[in-house]
Design an enzyme around this catalytic site. Structure first.
Site, short mmCIF file in Angstrom:
data_model
loop_
_atom_site.label_atom_id
_atom_site.label_comp_id
_atom_site.label_asym_id
_atom_site.label_seq_id
_atom_site.Cartn_x
_atom_site.Cartn_y
_atom_site.Cartn_z
N ARG A 16 -13.77 10.48 35.67
CA ARG A 16 -11.85 10.24 35.73
C ARG A 16 -11.98 8.72 36.73
O ARG A 16 -10.86 8.44 37.09
CB ARG A 16 -11.58 11.67 36.44
CG ARG A 16 -11.10 12.62 36.41
CD ARG A 16 -10.60 12.79 34.35
NE ARG A 16 -10.34 13.94 34.19
CZ ARG A 16 -10.36 14.24 32.60
NH1 ARG A 16 -10.16 13.38 31.89
NH2 ARG A 16 -10.04 15.11 32.59
N ASN B 34 -11.89 7.68 28.11
CA ASN B 34 -10.52 7.79 28.18
C ASN B 34 -10.45 7.91 29.96
O ASN B 34 -9.47 8.59 30.51
CB ASN B 34 -9.47 9.08 27.75
CG ASN B 34 -10.40 10.14 28.73
OD1 ASN B 34 -11.62 10.13 29.96
ND2 ASN B 34 -9.19 11.17 28.44
N ASP C 41 -17.51 19.36 28.17
CA ASP C 41 -16.46 18.81 27.41
C ASP C 41 -15.50 19.00 29.16
O ASP C 41 -14.24 19.21 30.01
CB ASP C 41 -15.41 19.35 27.76
CG ASP C 41 -14.14 18.11 26.36
OD1 ASP C 41 -13.96 17.21 27.60
OD2 ASP C 41 -13.22 18.64 25.86
ZN LIG Z 1 -11.47 15.80 23.61
#
Ligand SMILES: [Zn+2]
Lengths: 300, 407
Positions: free
Chosen positions: B48, B78, B289
């Site tokens: 993050r 991301n 994840d």
């Molecule tokens: Zn993913």
């Protein structure tokens, strides 16, 4: 009972109690002086994140007939538009001394979220595609008035079952009360594994309604056609509309029901909507009686 | 520091030994009740940082990873800005290096801003230390662009990781499509949304003859297709996550937003197929994840709630309990999936002494509110597990010591 979130988690006894209490409320409703003290001193707020005239008015009148203080909040005119979270809105309403919050929300589980974090009672007036328990209760109440019992009734629910919270609540409620539920509609509008909920899927309307005691149409949102769920309104009404011929396959005193508002000529023909078998207008009255009963039971 | 009489297990080893760390401490630990394994490597997590530091930052993420027994972690791009250029790669590496703890390896984006339109500077990111590329969370929907990405990335020896989700088939679903979604009135994401893209990636890998790695496999058919592809010699590898072999979509009942994750929790037959795939080697690796979120992003309507599970601090305990203790995998096989294969797939050199030391016999209870990660979002609260990590050793230095063995 503390909350009414859905019929999935409401017992047969609780449903029977609501339906029985509604019979008493009907007496108040049918009298000249529609004022009883059951909710005297209670505060009831409707919090609607979706437009609805009839459900909201029905709740509002139900609470007023029973002498409660009541207020309405609609999403467009409240702080919802400013991005306040649902929980913050709920907490604020509760802080004003509210006993019951009646919530309608476009997303499944919104009433459950409030119930989990607030102390006041929560009534689900429709959450996304999940449940609309007061509608199913008023439907069952209406059936009961005409049929005397729900046990063994064959109820056909036809239309857009996939998106219908009315269908889900009716399936939970009716199967608990011993009725047989058959669902019908375009295959693209049948939720997966719906049969595991206790309803039988019958894709052909004529087969579905055979010897039916009740046929319940569901409102179809005409825009769904754009997302590929059915080709045209014309074809939809050709294969799925309930008409006089359909009715001829049903039991002799079959009731025609619809949660409203109806798309005349799409879900069912005007002749049926306005015909002798139709109890669609009576459902509206039942709605007030059932909601009076629920509010009374939750605040007792 | 010395761990006396510790059981050391690796893929082909299982022995009792003394482990000496050259860390300047002369402490001797009686470790006969502990087990040491090659340090865990997480090839798929979200730190993050930059951009969403209120969810997690590199320091808190690294601390949580160390507590979870991880010695190396690879973080997805991301962030905000996206890891789609060398500057962001360098920012993450520098920040992580200054912590002198768990090693952090950035994964760059396949396309600029993860928009699926133009390739990112894959070569330059590699030159600055990125170890793979992925548009995790927003898969490359264009098949031709994905093909070009595979070909271009391969010329730089960069692994390509695909988050398989046909967004068109997934529509706006928020949980697995099945009985539970029907009951809850939540829009479902069909398994086919994942499987259609797994099929595409296998076909592209077979067509180009190049490798592809499938992230977080969650369905039975995906496992079957990957198994068949491997038999044909297609260069496909894959990972799953601990929640896909421990939970089903029934965890969502009650509109439990902590069970909202993408891909969504599936059904019993899928859980069984994932375990089968782990057993026969179809599934190469287990990743966390790790997807930390702020409480406010979970305490809202299910449909609006963020996807993801804070996973660092439960991944090993769940894997050890549900796979090793349950008799599906040997500890050596689990080491392969959590320590060895991730390094091979990401082509990271295994240097220095990296160990995860855990207690195999004492039960512990998962308490998400006590996570050191900023993300307390876990559906595993109250789970009773075995395999609590006691020490994490990176490059011969202890970077984490459990309170239970301190003092
Ligand atoms: Zn993913």
């Amino acid at each position: 009972m503390k909350h009414l979130l859905g019929l999935k988690d409401t017992s047969k006894e609780e449903i029977e109690n609501i339906l029985e209490t509604a019979r008493g409320m009907q007496v108040i409703l049918d009298s000249n002086i529609k004022k009883a003290p059951h909710l005297n001193g209670k505060s009831i707020v409707t919090l609607f994140y979706e437009n609805s005239t009839r459900t909201r008015l029905s709740f509002e009148l139900a609470s007023k007939y029973l002498s409660s203080a009541s207020a309405n909040i609609s999403a467009s005119s409240s702080s919802v538009a400013k991005g306040e979270t649902l929980l913050d809105t709920g907490r604020t309403i509760q802080r004003m001394g509210t006993d019951v919050i009646i919530i309608r929300h476009p997303m499944a589980g919104a009433p459950h979220l409030l119930a989990k974090h607030l102390n006041c009672s929560i009534v689900n007036a429709g959450d996304g595609m999940n449940e609309h328990p007061t509608q199913a209760l008023l439907d069952m109440y209406t059936m009961l008035r005409h049929k005397g019992t729900l046990q063994g009734l064959k109820v056909v629910i036809t239309g857009d079952v996939l998106h219908s919270r009315v269908a889900r609540s009716n399936i939970w409620g009716l199967t608990k009360m011993g009725a047989e539920v058959v669902v019908n509609g375009p295959a693209t509008m049948m939720p997966v594994a719906i049969e595991d909920m206790g309803a039988r899927v019958e894709p052909n309307i004529k087969h579905a309604v055979k010897d039916a005691d009740v046929i319940m149409g569901l409102r179809i949102q005409l825009e769904r056609q754009k997302s590929g769920l059915f080709p045209t309104i014309r074809e939809y009404s050709k294969f799925f509309s309930v008409n006089e011929e359909t009715l001829s396959y049903a039991a002799k005193d079959c009731l025609i029901m619809h949660p409203g508002p109806v798309n005349r000529g799409v879900e069912m023909t005007s002749m049926l909507i306005d015909g002798d078998s139709s109890v669609i207008e009576e459902q509206v009255t039942s709605g007030v009686a059932v909601r009076m009963a629920i509010l009374y039971i939750l605040t007792r | 520091m010395v761990f006396k009489n510790i059981r050391y297990v690796s893929v082909n080893e299982d022995k009792v030994m003394d482990i000496h760390l050259d860390d300047g401490s002369d402490k001797v630990v009686d470790a006969k009740n502990l087990v040491a394994i090659p340090g865990l490597v997480d090839m798929h997590c979200h730190l993050r940082d930059p951009g969403y530091e209120y969810k997690e930052d590199i320091a808190s993420g690294v601390k949580a990873a160390a507590k979870g027994g991880f010695v190396k972690i690879a973080c997805m791009p991301n962030t905000k800005p996206v890891i789609d250029n060398s500057a962001v790669v360098s920012y993450i590496r520098k920040k992580a290096e200054s912590l002198k703890s768990v090693k952090v390896y950035p994964i760059g984006a396949i396309t600029k801003n993860i928009e699926g339109k133009e390739l990112a500077e894959i070569g330059d990111m590699k030159a600055h230390g990125a170890v793979a590329i992925s548009d995790d969370g927003n898969p490359v929907m264009s098949s031709s662009l994905m093909k070009k990405a595979m070909i271009y990335a391969h010329s730089f020896d960069m692994p390509v990781i695909s988050h398989c989700e046909d967004k068109d088939l997934a529509e706006d679903g928020s949980m697995n499509e099945g009985f539970v979604s029907t009951v809850l009135g939540l829009r479902g994401i069909p398994k086919a949304a994942e499987e259609a893209m797994v099929a595409r990636e296998i076909i592209l890998a077979e067509y180009t003859g190049l490798p592809v790695h499938i992230a977080h496999v969650s369905t039975r058919l995906a496992v079957h297709m990957i198994r068949d592809a491997k038999k044909r010699g297609v260069k496909v590898t894959c990972e799953t996550c601990h929640h896909y072999f421990t939970l089903t979509d029934e965890t969502v009942y009650g509109f439990n937003t902590y069970a909202k994750v993408n891909p969504p929790l599936r059904e019993k037959e899928d859980v069984e197929a994932i375990i089968e795939g782990l057993k026969d080697g179809t599934i190469d690796a287990i990743a966390t994840d790790h997807a930390p979120h702020h409480e406010d992003e979970k305490k809202i309507e299910f449909q609006l709630a963020a996807n993801g599970i804070s996973g660092f601090e439960t991944a090993f305990g769940l894997s050890y309990t549900y796979l090793v203790r349950a008799g599906h995998l040997s500890l050596g096989e689990l080491v392969d999936k959590m320590s060895i294969r991730p390094l091979e797939i990401l082509k990271i050199k295994d240097e220095g002494v990296n160990l995860t030391i855990f207690d195999p016999n004492v039960k512990f209870v998962v308490e998400p509110e006590k996570f050191v990660s900023k993300g307390k979002n876990s559906p595993f609260g109250g789970f009773e597990l075995f395999g609590e990590v006691m020490y994490t050793v990176v490059d011969g230095r202890i970077v984490y010591t459990s309170d239970k063995v301190k003092g």
